[in-house]
Design an enzyme around this catalytic site. Structure first.
Site, PDB file in Angstrom:
ATOM      1  N   ASP A  30       0.859  -1.187   0.000  1.00 23.55           N
ATOM      2  CA  ASP A  30       0.000   0.000   0.000  1.00 23.55           C
ATOM      3  C   ASP A  30       0.900   1.244   0.000  1.00 23.55           C
ATOM      4  O   ASP A  30       1.902   1.311   0.716  1.00 23.55           O
ATOM      5  CB  ASP A  30      -0.890  -0.017   1.244  1.00 23.55           C
ATOM      6  CG  ASP A  30      -2.032   0.981   1.157  1.00 23.55           C
ATOM      7  OD1 ASP A  30      -3.198   0.546   1.183  1.00 23.55           O
ATOM      8  OD2 ASP A  30      -1.759   2.197   1.072  1.00 23.55           O
ATOM      9  N   ILE A  31       0.511   2.237  -0.793  1.00 23.51           N
ATOM     10  CA  ILE A  31       1.350   3.434  -0.955  1.00 23.51           C
ATOM     11  C   ILE A  31       1.328   4.331   0.292  1.00 23.51           C
ATOM     12  O   ILE A  31       2.250   5.108   0.523  1.00 23.51           O
ATOM     13  CB  ILE A  31       0.905   4.211  -2.219  1.00 23.51           C
ATOM     14  CG1 ILE A  31       2.022   5.061  -2.782  1.00 23.51           C
ATOM     15  CG2 ILE A  31      -0.347   5.027  -1.975  1.00 23.51           C
ATOM     16  CD1 ILE A  31       1.754   5.581  -4.191  1.00 23.51           C
ATOM     17  N   ASN A  86     -12.733  -3.193   2.520  1.00 27.17           N
ATOM     18  CA  ASN A  86     -13.818  -2.207   2.497  1.00 27.17           C
ATOM     19  C   ASN A  86     -14.642  -2.385   1.226  1.00 27.17           C
ATOM     20  O   ASN A  86     -14.072  -2.569   0.148  1.00 27.17           O
ATOM     21  CB  ASN A  86     -13.231  -0.793   2.534  1.00 27.17           C
ATOM     22  CG  ASN A  86     -12.398  -0.546   3.778  1.00 27.17           C
ATOM     23  OD1 ASN A  86     -12.727  -1.013   4.855  1.00 27.17           O
ATOM     24  ND2 ASN A  86     -11.296   0.178   3.630  1.00 27.17           N
ATOM     25  N   VAL A  95     -10.895   2.656  -3.742  1.00 30.09           N
ATOM     26  CA  VAL A  95     -10.508   2.137  -5.054  1.00 30.09           C
ATOM     27  C   VAL A  95     -11.459   0.988  -5.384  1.00 30.09           C
ATOM     28  O   VAL A  95     -11.534  -0.007  -4.638  1.00 30.09           O
ATOM     29  CB  VAL A  95      -9.041   1.646  -5.062  1.00 30.09           C
ATOM     30  CG1 VAL A  95      -8.674   1.099  -6.436  1.00 30.09           C
ATOM     31  CG2 VAL A  95      -8.099   2.785  -4.662  1.00 30.09           C
ATOM     32  N   HIS A  99     -10.172  -5.516  -3.131  1.00 28.98           N
ATOM     33  CA  HIS A  99      -8.845  -5.710  -2.524  1.00 28.98           C
ATOM     34  C   HIS A  99      -8.983  -6.018  -1.047  1.00 28.98           C
ATOM     35  O   HIS A  99      -9.938  -5.596  -0.397  1.00 28.98           O
ATOM     36  CB  HIS A  99      -7.947  -4.486  -2.726  1.00 28.98           C
ATOM     37  CG  HIS A  99      -8.559  -3.200  -2.271  1.00 28.98           C
ATOM     38  ND1 HIS A  99      -9.497  -2.526  -3.003  1.00 28.98           N
ATOM     39  CD2 HIS A  99      -8.377  -2.459  -1.156  1.00 28.98           C
ATOM     40  CE1 HIS A  99      -9.859  -1.429  -2.369  1.00 28.98           C
ATOM     41  NE2 HIS A  99      -9.191  -1.368  -1.237  1.00 28.98           N
ATOM     42  N   HIS A 101      -6.784  -5.850   2.585  1.00 27.57           N
ATOM     43  CA  HIS A 101      -5.620  -5.272   3.262  1.00 27.57           C
ATOM     44  C   HIS A 101      -5.026  -6.278   4.244  1.00 27.57           C
ATOM     45  O   HIS A 101      -5.765  -6.908   5.006  1.00 27.57           O
ATOM     46  CB  HIS A 101      -6.032  -4.063   4.104  1.00 27.57           C
ATOM     47  CG  HIS A 101      -6.587  -2.902   3.342  1.00 27.57           C
ATOM     48  ND1 HIS A 101      -5.899  -1.725   3.184  1.00 27.57           N
ATOM     49  CD2 HIS A 101      -7.775  -2.714   2.726  1.00 27.57           C
ATOM     50  CE1 HIS A 101      -6.648  -0.858   2.504  1.00 27.57           C
ATOM     51  NE2 HIS A 101      -7.798  -1.436   2.213  1.00 27.57           N
TER      52      HIS A 101
HETATM   53  P1  5GP Z   1      -9.631   1.267   0.367  1.00 19.98           P
HETATM   54  O1  5GP Z   1      -9.884   2.509   1.165  1.00 19.98           O
HETATM   55  O2  5GP Z   1     -10.264   1.333  -1.019  1.00 19.98           O
HETATM   56  O3  5GP Z   1      -9.964   0.014   1.102  1.00 19.98           O
HETATM   57  O4  5GP Z   1      -8.075   1.190   0.178  1.00 19.98           O
HETATM   58  C1  5GP Z   1      -7.404   1.666  -0.937  1.00 19.98           C
HETATM   59  C2  5GP Z   1      -5.930   1.644  -0.603  1.00 19.98           C
HETATM   60  O5  5GP Z   1      -5.210   1.808  -1.801  1.00 19.98           O
HETATM   61  C3  5GP Z   1      -5.502   2.763   0.348  1.00 19.98           C
HETATM   62  O6  5GP Z   1      -4.966   2.201   1.540  1.00 19.98           O
HETATM   63  C4  5GP Z   1      -4.453   3.535  -0.455  1.00 19.98           C
HETATM   64  O7  5GP Z   1      -3.355   3.935   0.313  1.00 19.98           O
HETATM   65  C5  5GP Z   1      -4.050   2.530  -1.521  1.00 19.98           C
HETATM   66  N1  5GP Z   1      -3.648   3.164  -2.772  1.00 19.98           N
HETATM   67  C6  5GP Z   1      -4.307   4.150  -3.434  1.00 19.98           C
HETATM   68  N2  5GP Z   1      -3.653   4.484  -4.567  1.00 19.98           N
HETATM   69  C7  5GP Z   1      -2.560   3.676  -4.621  1.00 19.98           C
HETATM   70  C8  5GP Z   1      -1.488   3.570  -5.563  1.00 19.98           C
HETATM   71  O8  5GP Z   1      -1.404   4.250  -6.568  1.00 19.98           O
HETATM   72  N3  5GP Z   1      -0.543   2.632  -5.273  1.00 19.98           N
HETATM   73  C9  5GP Z   1      -0.596   1.836  -4.173  1.00 19.98           C
HETATM   74  N4  5GP Z   1       0.376   0.945  -4.007  1.00 19.98           N
HETATM   75  N5  5GP Z   1      -1.591   1.918  -3.265  1.00 19.98           N
HETATM   76  C10 5GP Z   1      -2.555   2.841  -3.480  1.00 19.98           C
END
Ligand code: 5GP
Length: 136
Positions: A30-31, A86, A95, A99, A101
Site C-alpha cells: 500500500d502506498i 472495504n 478504489v 482488494h 488489506h
Molecule cells: P480502500 O480505502 O479502497 O480500502 O483502500 C485503498 C488503498 O489503496 C488505500 O490504503 C491507499 O493507500 C491505496 N492506494 C491508493 N492508490 C494507490 C497507488 O497508486 N498505489 C498503491 N500501491 N496503493 C494505493
C-alpha cells in the site's frame, strides 16, 4: 467495470512494490501504509467488491492472503496482523477494484480496535431473523 489505479498497477502502467503474483492474483505494498508491510491483495479480474465477485475469484484472493500473512509478519517483525476489506464508499472503499488489506500490527503501534455496542433487548433476534429471511 471502470478502470482504476489498481488496473494500471496490474498492467504495469504505474509503479508499485509488487511482492507476489500468481495466475489469478497480485499483491503489492500500500502506498500509504498504516504500518510497514501493509499489503493489498487484488484479483487480476476487475471485480468492484464483495457484492459482484464470484466465489472462485474471492477464494483465490483469500488463499493469496493466507500465503502472504506469515512471510509478511516475519519480514517486518510484527506481533500480529489485521486483515480487512472495504466494500462501497460508505464502508471506506476508495478504489473500486476488490482488494484485501494485510496490516502488520505491533504491540506498541498505538492503534485501537473498533468498539462494539451491545444490542438492545430483543434486537439481535430481529436482525438475525431479517438476515435469515434475506438468505432464503
Ligand atoms: P480502500 O480505502 O479502497 O480500502 O483502500 C485503498 C488503498 O489503496 C488505500 O490504503 C491507499 O493507500 C491505496 N492506494 C491508493 N492508490 C494507490 C497507488 O497508486 N498505489 C498503491 N500501491 N496503493 C494505493
Amino acid at each position: 467495470m471502470e478502470d482504476t489505479i489498481f488496473g494500471k498497477i496490474l498492467r504495469r502502467e504505474i509503479p508499485a512494490e509488487i511482492i507476489y503474483e500468481n495466475e489469478k492474483t497480485l499483491a503489492f505494498l500500500d502506498i500509504t501504509p498504516n504500518n510497514p508491510g501493509h499489503t493489498l491483495v487484488i484479483p487480476k479480474k476487475p471485480f468492484r467488491n464483495i457484492f459482484d465477485v464470484d466465489s472462485e475469484t474471492f477464494a483465490d484472493v483469500m488463499e493469496t492472503v493466507r500465503i502472504l500473512a506469515k512471510p509478511i509478519r516475519k519480514a517486518v517483525g510484527a506481533d500480529g496482523m489485521n486483515i480487512y476489506s472495504n466494500h462501497e464508499k460508505e464502508a471506506g472503499q476508495a478504489v473500486f477494484h476488490l482488494h484485501v488489506h494485510l496490516i502488520p500490527r505491533f504491540s506498541n503501534d498505538g492503534y485501537k480496535l473498533w468498539e462494539g455496542t451491545p444490542y438492545p433487548k430483543g434486537e439481535a433476534k430481529k436482525v438475525a431473523d431479517s438476515i435469515r429471511k434475506s438468505l432464503s
